[in-house]
Design an enzyme around this catalytic site. Structure first.
Site, mmCIF file in Angstrom:
data_model
loop_
_atom_site.group_PDB
_atom_site.id
_atom_site.type_symbol
_atom_site.label_atom_id
_atom_site.label_comp_id
_atom_site.label_asym_id
_atom_site.label_seq_id
_atom_site.Cartn_x
_atom_site.Cartn_y
_atom_site.Cartn_z
ATOM 1 N N ASP A 206 0.014 5.136 1.051
ATOM 2 C CA ASP A 206 -0.136 6.045 2.207
ATOM 3 C C ASP A 206 -0.090 5.294 3.525
ATOM 4 O O ASP A 206 -0.900 4.397 3.767
ATOM 5 C CB ASP A 206 -1.479 6.785 2.124
ATOM 6 C CG ASP A 206 -1.472 7.856 1.074
ATOM 7 O OD1 ASP A 206 -0.605 8.743 1.141
ATOM 8 O OD2 ASP A 206 -2.333 7.808 0.172
ATOM 9 N N ASP B 256 0.872 -1.170 0.000
ATOM 10 C CA ASP B 256 0.000 0.000 0.000
ATOM 11 C C ASP B 256 0.919 1.232 0.000
ATOM 12 O O ASP B 256 2.111 1.115 0.321
ATOM 13 C CB ASP B 256 -0.869 -0.069 1.280
ATOM 14 C CG ASP B 256 -1.463 1.267 1.641
ATOM 15 O OD1 ASP B 256 -2.127 1.856 0.780
ATOM 16 O OD2 ASP B 256 -1.238 1.731 2.778
HETATM 17 O O1 M1P Z 1 -4.393 6.094 -0.445
HETATM 18 C C1 M1P Z 1 -5.428 6.393 0.435
HETATM 19 C C2 M1P Z 1 -6.299 7.531 -0.081
HETATM 20 O O2 M1P Z 1 -5.489 8.693 -0.286
HETATM 21 C C3 M1P Z 1 -6.181 9.833 -0.648
HETATM 22 O O3 M1P Z 1 -7.103 10.149 0.383
HETATM 23 P P1 M1P Z 1 -7.184 11.596 1.098
HETATM 24 O O4 M1P Z 1 -6.960 12.626 0.040
HETATM 25 O O5 M1P Z 1 -8.553 11.606 1.698
HETATM 26 O O6 M1P Z 1 -6.113 11.611 2.154
HETATM 27 C C4 M1P Z 1 -6.978 9.646 -1.912
HETATM 28 O O7 M1P Z 1 -6.118 9.637 -3.024
HETATM 29 C C5 M1P Z 1 -7.793 8.372 -1.874
HETATM 30 O O8 M1P Z 1 -8.311 8.099 -3.154
HETATM 31 C C6 M1P Z 1 -6.962 7.193 -1.410
HETATM 32 O O9 M1P Z 1 -7.773 6.062 -1.260
#
Ligand code: M1P
Length: 250
Positions: A18, A16
Site C-alpha cells: 500500500d 511494501d
Molecule cells: O498495508 C497496510 C495496512 O493495510 C490495511 O489497512 P487499512 O485497512 O486500515 O487501510 C490492512 O490490511 C492492514 O493490516 C495493513 O497493515
C-alpha cells in the site's frame, strides 16, 4: 543458485504494497507491472505487506505467486518463495487462547463505547500472524474508508485506542501498528516487516527495501532502518517507479 538467470543474482528488491506498489488498498497499475517485469530481469523481487494474502491478490493480481519470487503476507507470517509456501508461526499459538480472549473482550468493549459517525462490520479480523482491529469495520467502502480516515485524523481514535491497549496489557509483548486508513495491526513484538528477512538474508548480498511509511511509528520503519536492508523512502507508486528506473538504468 536460485537466481542464476538474473543479471544480479544476489540482489533482492523488496516492496511494501500500500502506497508503494499500489495506491492504498487499490490495484496495481500497468506501468508498475511493466516496471517490475523489467526489474525481475535484473534481480529477485518480492513484496512484504501487513495485509493477508487474499487482499494482496486483489491488489496485485491473481498471478502474484508467479510474478514475484517472494510473497510475504502479514509481514512474512505467511510466506512464499517461487510459489511454494514456507513454514510459519501463528498469532494464537504464540499468545494463547486465554490472553487472546482477554484482549478481544477489551477491544470489543472499548469499540462499543466509541462515539463514531457511522459503523460497518468486521471490527476484529483474525489472521494467521496478527489481528487487525478496525473501529469503523473492515466492510467499509472506499468512500467510507476515506471519510473514516479524515474523522480519525481529527479525533485520534486509533492512536488513543492503542494507548489504552498498551496501558491495559503492558506485559503481553504486543506491538500495535497503524499502517493503513481504517485499522491497526496487533502482533507479537518483533513480528514487524523485519520478520520476513529471515527467509532472504542468507541468499542475498544486497536487499533493497522500498516503503512509504518509513518514519518512526510507520509500519515500514523497522525494516527500512534494519542493517540488512538498503532503505528507499518513496511517496507513492510513481515515485517507486522513478527510483527503480534510476537504480537499474531502465
Ligand atoms: O498495508 C497496510 C495496512 O493495510 C490495511 O489497512 P487499512 O485497512 O486500515 O487501510 C490492512 O490490511 C492492514 O493490516 C495493513 O497493515
Amino acid at each position: 543458485m536460485s537466481f542464476a538467470d538474473r543479471e544480479q543474482p544476489r540482489t533482492l528488491c523488496l516492496f511494501d504494497v500500500d502506497g508503494t506498489l499500489t495506491p492504498a488498498r487499490l490495484t496495481v497499475s500497468d506501468e508498475m507491472k511493466k516496471t517490475l517485469a523489467e526489474v525481475k530481469k535484473k534481480c529477485a523481487i518480492g513484496f512484504v505487506g501487513g495485509s493477508d494474502f487474499e487482499k494482496q491478490v486483489e491488489q496485485l493480481g491473481p498471478n502474484i505467486l508467479q510474478e514475484f519470487d517472494y510473497c510475504f503476507s502479514e509481514n512474512g507470517l505467511t510466506a512464499y518463495k517461487h510459489g511454494q509456501k514456507l513454514a510459519s508461526q501463528s498469532f494464537i499459538g504464540w499468545l494463547g487462547e486465554d490472553k487472546y480472549n482477554r484482549l478481544a473482550k477489551f477491544i470489543l468493549r472499548y469499540l462499543s463505547d466509541l462515539d463514531l459517525p457511522f459503523r460497518r462490520g468486521t471490527f476484529i479480523e483474525f489472521r494467521n500472524g496478527m489481528i487487525n482491529v478496525s473501529p469503523v469495520g473492515r466492510n467499509a467502502s472506499t468512500k467510507e474508508r476515506n471519510d473514516y480516515e479524515a474523522y480519525d485524523k481529527q479525533h485520534n481514535i486509533r492512536e488513543t485506542m492503542v494507548k489504552a491497549l498498551q496501558k491495559e496489557f503492558p506485559d503481553f509483548g504486543l506491538t500495535y501498528s497503524i499502517g493503513g486508513q481504517i485499522s491497526f495491526d496487533v502482533f507479537p513484538t518483533g513480528w514487524d516487516k523485519t520478520y520476513c528477512l529471515q527467509y532472504v538474508e542468507k541468499d542475498f548480498d544486497t536487499i533493497h527495501f522500498f516503503g512509504d511509511k518509513t518514519y518512526k511509528g510507520g509500519n515500514d520503519y523497522e525494516i527500512y532502518n534494519d542493517p540488512r536492508t538498503v532503505g528507499h523512502a518513496v511517496t507513492c507508486p510513481e515515485d517507486t517507479i522513478k527510483d527503480l528506473k534510476q537504480i537499474f538504468n531502465l
